[in-house]
Design a protein around this motif. Structure first.
Motif, PDB file in Angstrom:
ATOM      1  N   PRO A 251      69.206 -48.413  12.770  1.00 56.95           N
ATOM      2  CA  PRO A 251      70.066 -49.555  12.422  1.00 56.95           C
ATOM      3  C   PRO A 251      70.667 -49.463  11.031  1.00 56.95           C
ATOM      4  N   VAL A 252      69.930 -48.897  10.066  1.00 59.11           N
ATOM      5  CA  VAL A 252      70.461 -48.775   8.710  1.00 59.11           C
ATOM      6  C   VAL A 252      71.609 -47.777   8.685  1.00 59.11           C
ATOM      7  N   TYR A 253      71.449 -46.646   9.364  1.00 60.11           N
ATOM      8  CA  TYR A 253      72.514 -45.648   9.414  1.00 60.11           C
ATOM      9  C   TYR A 253      73.758 -46.223  10.096  1.00 60.11           C
ATOM     10  N   ILE A 254      73.553 -46.897  11.220  1.00 59.00           N
ATOM     11  CA  ILE A 254      74.686 -47.453  11.955  1.00 59.00           C
ATOM     12  C   ILE A 254      75.346 -48.559  11.145  1.00 59.00           C
ATOM     13  N   VAL A 433      66.742 -55.358  10.643  1.00 51.67           N
ATOM     14  CA  VAL A 433      66.097 -54.761  11.816  1.00 51.67           C
ATOM     15  C   VAL A 433      65.076 -53.724  11.387  1.00 51.67           C
ATOM     16  N   ASN A 434      65.430 -52.925  10.368  1.00 49.94           N
ATOM     17  CA  ASN A 434      64.509 -51.904   9.884  1.00 49.94           C
ATOM     18  C   ASN A 434      63.383 -52.518   9.052  1.00 49.94           C
ATOM     19  N   LYS A 435      63.710 -53.494   8.206  1.00 49.31           N
ATOM     20  CA  LYS A 435      62.723 -54.066   7.293  1.00 49.31           C
ATOM     21  C   LYS A 435      61.635 -54.809   8.040  1.00 49.31           C
ATOM     22  N   PHE A 436      62.016 -55.606   9.029  1.00 48.63           N
ATOM     23  CA  PHE A 436      61.050 -56.420   9.755  1.00 48.63           C
ATOM     24  C   PHE A 436      60.591 -55.769  11.052  1.00 48.63           C
ATOM     25  N   LYS A 437      60.960 -54.496  11.256  1.00 44.54           N
ATOM     26  CA  LYS A 437      60.511 -53.726  12.421  1.00 44.54           C
ATOM     27  C   LYS A 437      60.770 -54.484  13.726  1.00 44.54           C
TER      28      LYS A 437
END
Length: 722
Positions: A251-254, A433-437
């Motif tokens: 999600p971070v890359y996108i 999305v990445n931070k909170f899994k």
């Protein structure tokens, strides 16, 4: 197309990955592998652990993994793959070039085109509907190409498809600039200044189309190539990133990729606006000024630069391999998160030969159409995209009317809102999305929460700024209010002026009223520009003078709004934009996780088609047309073009706010309903794999300790060509 050097590259520092087998006594040809023969990812496999067609009933409970030794992971072109280039053969390196490509696409299509369309209409004698055809050529090309590009490109060499797409996009930019060099010089006769009392004369109405209008076909071809070239970017580019990075980082890359695409239009507006201050024929001198309605700026320069940059950025993209080194380790994790229907769909798509021929296209479409979560996410995305398209088109017009701004001031203010709100919201969505899994249904719940917050913030449109009173439109020349829709532009003070309604040029009188033009204000002469550089008109017979003798004066432009609600309106509009874009990347991530691995590129292509077509059917009419229709309902004063109705000059602010509120709530409520149904359907045992996501190990643990994958539920059956 470039060829890559061949050779197997084993994984580095990868612990052993042991796959569970059937219990003793099971009649299956997939025998349990002895400990001495357990497979390690430190060496490539030559055969799969088990053949799907030979596996018995228990084999469906195993994780089937195919050969990991995929050759051709070096970055280069044919035999030229120097070691210095391998430093860019990483997900971050590819993301850099992909961001530049999306930045160029956004800057060209959503920046330059929107900025120069008025200049193109003036230069080549185009009507508004013809410029609309030019703009729509992009979507036509995208809809025609999305199915085939996402279907065949999803099973092919994605970087090559992306590279050639960028080349086609660059060719479209060069073709779009071609009419400047083939149409000859722009020659125009400078007329004397008209507008004051007694200096007006009627405009000449021309019949028939100019020969220059045929250049619209060249512009349509350029836009069509823009649409073709950009098709792989948001389908194959997204899936290539998702396939080659850790699932939690995807999600971070996108989000970074989409943020670059959002910043592109901002740069296009800034650069395009600056170029329009340069005369179109750079080598010529002209008596025209930028304020003249006949002025045409250097609209073509930006397209030449964008075309050249696209050709340059396509070269490194074409050099990337089919898979980045080390990407094989993420296949099991990515597939373990995939939403599975309780039918035979996964058995069909797990076939390595599925999707390689055109005969599988109808079945691929059918598998997506019977995936309820995918369809609901597409419908939610269609409503959100329609709302964004409508607001981005008419947002500046709303600000222009509410705060009594010029078109350039409104566009600049709207840009200041959209760039941090849209770009920041897009990036933060992937970051959260990445931070909170977030996983599976949690992502959809997050999208639903963002939609509900933006829905509540939309009620700010219940407020509005009072419109600046305009003589002859909303207020009589004696200060009395006029009934809605009743115009009285002529009065005793301007009867002798012979004013023409074609010459709309608003001025602000010294009495605080706004007038249709200097002529309708009864102004006789133009004085030198005032301190702000604006023209000042003297001896205006319709403008009362506060002193004992003489007439009042008027300043060119609209009167300044004294609305006290402006800060509050801007803050809540900012909140609506932030939370609308905040759900974009999570919704895209949920789409990637609700379809099988082999159909992800094709699913994104189908989703783009649904957004462009089904959103139109669902909402009866496209977003820009719907918003334009409701805004036109609030119009008080229409332009008169030789007896035909033109654009709207003056809006009723209260009606505009109410109509925008109704349209915005309609789209937001539909989006919330679709996200809510998708969430409950995903959580229900009818669609998911009986609480699959609850029993899965987290992505972080799966990536750090691959042996934990043995604890994945036995209902998973994963096969991947690596």
């Amino acid at each position: 197309m470039p060829q890559h050097s061949m050779g197997d590259k084993p994984f580095v520092s990868m612990p052993q990955l042991v796959f569970p087998g059937p219990p003793p006594g099971t009649n299956s040809e997939c025998e349990h592998t002895p400990p001495s023969k357990r497979v390690s990812l430190s060496a490539p496999l030559s055969q799969p652990l088990c053949q799907p067609e030979k596996c018995g009933p228990r084999a469906a409970q195993e994780v089937c993994y195919v050969a990991a030794g995929q050759p051709g992971e070096a970055c280069g072109w044919r035999a030229f793959a120097p070691a210095c280039l391998q430093a860019f053969n990483t997900p971050r390196g590819f993301l850099l070039f992909l961001c530049v490509a999306s930045f160029l696409q956004g800057m060209t299509v959503n920046g330059f085109i929107n900025t120069v369309i008025t200049s193109i209409e003036r230069r080549y004698d185009l009507h508004s509907y013809q410029s609309g055809l030019i703009a729509s050529s992009y979507d036509v090309a995208a809809c025609l190409c999305l199915t085939f590009v996402s279907y065949f490109g999803g099973h092919g060499h994605k970087p090559r498809w992306l590279g050639w797409g960028v080349l086609v996009m660059g060719a479209g930019s060069l073709i779009f600039a071609l009419p400047h060099f083939t149409a000859g010089r722009y020659e125009v006769q400078v007329d004397e200044v008209v507008g004051t009392c007694g200096a007006n004369r009627s405009s000449t109405c021309r019949d028939g189309a100019s020969s220059l209008s045929s250049y619209r076909l060249v512009f349509m071809l350029g836009q069509f190539l823009h649409g073709m070239g950009a098709t792989p970017l948001y389908t194959l580019g997204v899936t290539y990133l998702d396939e080659n990075v850790k699932s939690s980082y995807s999600p971070v890359y996108i989000a970074t990729f989409y943020t670059a695409a959002i910043l592109g239009p901002a740069a296009g507006y800034l650069v395009g606006g600056a170029l329009l201050n340069i005369y179109t024929d750079i080598s010529q001198q002209t008596e025209l000024t930028t304020e003249s309605p006949l002025w045409v700026g250097a609209w073509w320069v930006g397209f030449l630069g964008a075309g050249a940059a696209a050709f340059l950025i396509a070269i490194p993209i074409l050099g990337y391999p089919r898979q980045l080194p080390g990407s094989q380790r993420y296949v099991v994790m990515r597939a373990s998160e995939t939403y599975q229907l309780k039918d035979s769909s996964h058995e069909v798509t797990s076939n390595p030969d599925f999707g390689k021929t055109i005969r599988d296209l109808p079945l691929s479409i059918w598998l997506l159409l019977k995936n309820p979560t995918f369809i609901l996410l597409c419908l939610a995305g269609a409503t959100e995209a329609t709302l964004i398209a409508g607001m981005s088109t008419f947002g500046p017009k709303f600000l222009e009317s509410q705060f009594s701004l010029s078109a350039s001031e409104a566009a600049t203010l709207f840009g200041y809102l959209v760039v941090p709100a849209g770009g920041g919201g897009t990036f933060l969505g992937g970051f959260f999305v990445n931070k909170f899994k977030l996983r599976g249904s949690s992502i959809i719940k997050f999208c639903l929460l963002c939609t509900l917050i933006s829905l509540l913030a939309s009620f700010i449109f219940l407020m509005h700024c009072p419109g600046v009173p305009m003589a002859g439109v909303t207020t009589g020349y004696n200060g009395s209010l006029l009934p809605e829709g009743h115009l009285e532009l002529m009065a005793a003070c301007n009867l002798h002026c012979g004013c023409q309604p074609e010459h709309y040029s608003p001025v602000c009188g010294s009495d605080g009223l706004m007038y249709y033009s200097p002529c309708y204000a009864g102004c006789l002469e133009v004085a030198m520009p005032g301190p702000g550089g604006q023209k000042v008109y003297r001896d205006c017979s319709c403008v009362p003078q506060n002193f004992s003798s003489g007439f009042g004066h008027a300043t060119a432009g609209k009167c300044t709004s004294t609305c006290q609600r402006k800060p509050l309106l801007l803050v809540f509009i900012f909140v609506v934009i932030v939370f609308t874009f905040l759900s974009s990347i999570p919704a895209l991530t949920a789409t990637l996780r609700c379809v099988c691995d082999q159909q992800r590129s094709f699913a994104l292509g189908i989703q783009w088609i649904v957004v462009r077509t089904l959103g139109t059917v669902l909402c009866s009419i496209p977003g820009p047309i719907a918003f334009g229709w409701v805004i036109d309902k609030a119009c008080l004063l229409w332009q008169d073009q030789c007896g035909q109705q033109g654009s709207c000059f003056v809006y009723q602010n209260s009606a505009m706010s109410w109509y925008l509120l109704i349209a915005g709530l309609g789209y937001k409520v539909l989006g919330s309903i679709f996200f809510a149904i998708a969430y409950f359907l995903y959580k229900s045992p009818l669609g998911s794999s009986d609480g699959l996501e609850a029993s899965l190990p987290s992505q972080s643990s799966a990536s750090d300790n691959p042996s934990d994958l043995q604890e994945a539920p036995s209902a998973l059956r994963i096969q991947s060509n690596i």
